[in-house]
Design a protein around this motif. Sequence first.
Motif, PDB file in Angstrom:
ATOM      1  N   CYS A   1      19.354  -3.180 -18.414  1.00  0.00           N
ATOM      2  CA  CYS A   1      18.964  -3.333 -19.815  1.00  0.00           C
ATOM      3  C   CYS A   1      20.194  -3.197 -20.705  1.00  0.00           C
ATOM      4  CB  CYS A   1      17.923  -2.279 -20.180  1.00  0.00           C
ATOM      5  SG  CYS A   1      17.454  -2.283 -21.927  1.00  0.00           S
ATOM      6  N   PRO A   2      20.421  -4.139 -21.615  1.00  0.00           N
ATOM      7  CA  PRO A   2      21.611  -4.084 -22.479  1.00  0.00           C
ATOM      8  C   PRO A   2      21.492  -3.109 -23.641  1.00  0.00           C
ATOM      9  CG  PRO A   2      20.312  -6.002 -23.031  1.00  0.00           C
ATOM     10  CD  PRO A   2      19.647  -5.372 -21.833  1.00  0.00           C
ATOM     11  N   ALA A   3      20.327  -2.479 -23.828  1.00  0.00           N
ATOM     12  CA  ALA A   3      20.135  -1.574 -24.963  1.00  0.00           C
ATOM     13  C   ALA A   3      21.100  -0.395 -24.894  1.00  0.00           C
ATOM     14  CB  ALA A   3      18.697  -1.062 -24.987  1.00  0.00           C
ATOM     15  N   THR A   4      21.586  -0.004 -26.042  1.00  0.00           N
ATOM     16  CA  THR A   4      22.475   1.160 -26.121  1.00  0.00           C
ATOM     17  C   THR A   4      21.705   2.347 -26.693  1.00  0.00           C
ATOM     18  OG1 THR A   4      23.221   0.464 -28.314  1.00  0.00           O
ATOM     19  CG2 THR A   4      24.518  -0.274 -26.422  1.00  0.00           C
ATOM     20  N   ASN A   5      22.261   3.522 -26.533  1.00  0.00           N
ATOM     21  CA  ASN A   5      21.628   4.740 -27.051  1.00  0.00           C
ATOM     22  C   ASN A   5      20.186   4.893 -26.560  1.00  0.00           C
ATOM     23  OD1 ASN A   5      23.945   5.364 -28.613  1.00  0.00           O
ATOM     24  ND2 ASN A   5      23.259   3.905 -30.173  1.00  0.00           N
ATOM     25  N   ARG A   6      20.003   4.625 -25.287  1.00  0.00           N
ATOM     26  CA  ARG A   6      18.659   4.765 -24.731  1.00  0.00           C
ATOM     27  C   ARG A   6      18.223   6.224 -24.719  1.00  0.00           C
ATOM     28  NH1 ARG A   6      18.969   1.195 -19.329  1.00  0.00           N
ATOM     29  NH2 ARG A   6      21.205   1.542 -19.597  1.00  0.00           N
ATOM     30  N   THR A   7      16.937   6.430 -24.900  1.00  0.00           N
ATOM     31  CA  THR A   7      16.387   7.777 -24.972  1.00  0.00           C
ATOM     32  C   THR A   7      15.648   8.138 -23.690  1.00  0.00           C
ATOM     33  OG1 THR A   7      14.369   6.931 -25.994  1.00  0.00           O
ATOM     34  CG2 THR A   7      16.152   7.625 -27.464  1.00  0.00           C
ATOM     35  N   LYS A   8      15.469   9.443 -23.482  1.00  0.00           N
ATOM     36  CA  LYS A   8      14.716   9.890 -22.318  1.00  0.00           C
ATOM     37  C   LYS A   8      13.224   9.818 -22.600  1.00  0.00           C
ATOM     38  CE  LYS A   8      17.715  12.910 -19.633  1.00  0.00           C
ATOM     39  NZ  LYS A   8      17.811  14.241 -18.983  1.00  0.00           N
ATOM     40  N   MET A   9      12.477   9.373 -21.601  1.00  0.00           N
ATOM     41  CA  MET A   9      11.030   9.377 -21.723  1.00  0.00           C
ATOM     42  C   MET A   9      10.419   9.483 -20.333  1.00  0.00           C
ATOM     43  SD  MET A   9      10.249   5.368 -22.721  1.00  0.00           S
ATOM     44  CE  MET A   9       8.524   5.737 -23.019  1.00  0.00           C
ATOM     45  N   LYS A  10       9.186   9.938 -20.277  1.00  0.00           N
ATOM     46  CA  LYS A  10       8.513  10.110 -18.986  1.00  0.00           C
ATOM     47  C   LYS A  10       8.199   8.731 -18.407  1.00  0.00           C
ATOM     48  CE  LYS A  10       5.768  13.584 -18.368  1.00  0.00           C
ATOM     49  NZ  LYS A  10       4.604  14.510 -18.313  1.00  0.00           N
ATOM     50  N   LEU A  11       8.480   8.583 -17.128  1.00  0.00           N
ATOM     51  CA  LEU A  11       8.241   7.299 -16.466  1.00  0.00           C
ATOM     52  C   LEU A  11       6.792   6.852 -16.604  1.00  0.00           C
ATOM     53  CD1 LEU A  11      10.234   7.180 -13.118  1.00  0.00           C
ATOM     54  CD2 LEU A  11      10.561   5.857 -15.186  1.00  0.00           C
ATOM     55  N   GLU A  12       5.876   7.783 -16.498  1.00  0.00           N
ATOM     56  CA  GLU A  12       4.456   7.447 -16.596  1.00  0.00           C
ATOM     57  C   GLU A  12       4.151   6.742 -17.914  1.00  0.00           C
ATOM     58  OE1 GLU A  12       0.088   9.578 -15.984  1.00  0.00           O
ATOM     59  OE2 GLU A  12       1.894  10.793 -16.254  1.00  0.00           O
ATOM     60  N   LYS A  13       4.754   7.217 -18.987  1.00  0.00           N
ATOM     61  CA  LYS A  13       4.539   6.597 -20.289  1.00  0.00           C
ATOM     62  C   LYS A  13       5.175   5.213 -20.337  1.00  0.00           C
ATOM     63  CE  LYS A  13       5.171   7.293 -25.258  1.00  0.00           C
ATOM     64  NZ  LYS A  13       5.690   8.195 -26.324  1.00  0.00           N
ATOM     65  N   TRP A  14       6.370   5.089 -19.764  1.00  0.00           N
ATOM     66  CA  TRP A  14       7.072   3.806 -19.767  1.00  0.00           C
ATOM     67  C   TRP A  14       6.275   2.747 -19.012  1.00  0.00           C
ATOM     68  CZ3 TRP A  14      10.903   1.398 -22.159  1.00  0.00           C
ATOM     69  CH2 TRP A  14      11.434   0.233 -21.582  1.00  0.00           C
ATOM     70  N   LEU A  15       5.685   3.110 -17.878  1.00  0.00           N
ATOM     71  CA  LEU A  15       4.954   2.158 -17.045  1.00  0.00           C
ATOM     72  C   LEU A  15       3.664   1.683 -17.707  1.00  0.00           C
ATOM     73  CD1 LEU A  15       5.497   3.894 -13.596  1.00  0.00           C
ATOM     74  CD2 LEU A  15       6.613   1.822 -14.429  1.00  0.00           C
ATOM     75  N   ASP A  16       3.128   2.496 -18.618  1.00  0.00           N
ATOM     76  CA  ASP A  16       2.002   2.070 -19.449  1.00  0.00           C
ATOM     77  C   ASP A  16       0.880   1.443 -18.614  1.00  0.00           C
ATOM     78  OD1 ASP A  16       0.522   1.483 -21.735  1.00  0.00           O
ATOM     79  OD2 ASP A  16       1.526  -0.447 -22.056  1.00  0.00           O
ATOM     80  N   THR A  17       0.464   2.180 -17.579  1.00  0.00           N
ATOM     81  CA  THR A  17      -0.555   1.671 -16.658  1.00  0.00           C
ATOM     82  C   THR A  17      -1.659   2.700 -16.468  1.00  0.00           C
ATOM     83  OG1 THR A  17       1.085   0.354 -15.455  1.00  0.00           O
ATOM     84  CG2 THR A  17      -0.973   0.834 -14.306  1.00  0.00           C
TER      85      THR A  17
END
Length: 214
Positions: free
Chosen positions: A133-149
């Motif tokens: 991912c080319p995004a800069t200043n990425r933040t921490k987040m729980k994988l479960e939330k990221w997967l959105d499933t």
Amino acid sequence: MRLDTRITEISDGKLYDAADMVRIGCHDCEGCSECCKGMGDTILLDPYDIHRMTKGLNKKFEQLLLEQKVDMHVEDGLILPHLRMNAEGACRFLNDAGRCSIHANRPGICRLFPLGRQYDEDKVSYFVLKDGCPATNRTKMKLEKWLDTPNLKEYENYLVAWHNLTKKLRAELAENQDETYQKQVSTLFLQLFFIRPYGEDFFTDFYERKNLLG
């Protein structure tokens, strides 16, 4: 558990579970759609992806093929659908504003990126792709939330079952080179898992079909 050499080369060298906090937050992909372009036929779709897309769009699998939103991909004798790119190499579900028009029903690989999956017997683990991912200043987040499933654990169990089934079928097709046999297996596989619509309880329906192939 250790990553194999190939995965280590494309990852940050760590494995994560759904409950882990990982630096993958990308500010809602604001102004960016790079991961929706130049992917060729690599966004393979599994049965749950097709179920989610057909239900969300109120269309049959055959309609997605006719509308050239989805195409077919032959991999080790198995026929698998994948997202189709347009003439410019972008996903056909990407709108003029550079946003996903099926975001609520997007495939699992799209939900996963910039993560990859590692299968280990009866478990799914995750790793972060290098330069994914080319995004800069990425933040921490729980994988479960990221997967959105929804029902993530049940979904992960399904992914393992699907992975093991396709791995087994590929081995059988490699061992038995009879063209008639291979055609029968591939046709049944496509009909069972992609063409025939699923009921409201996808997972129960999937395992019933899986049992037909052993």
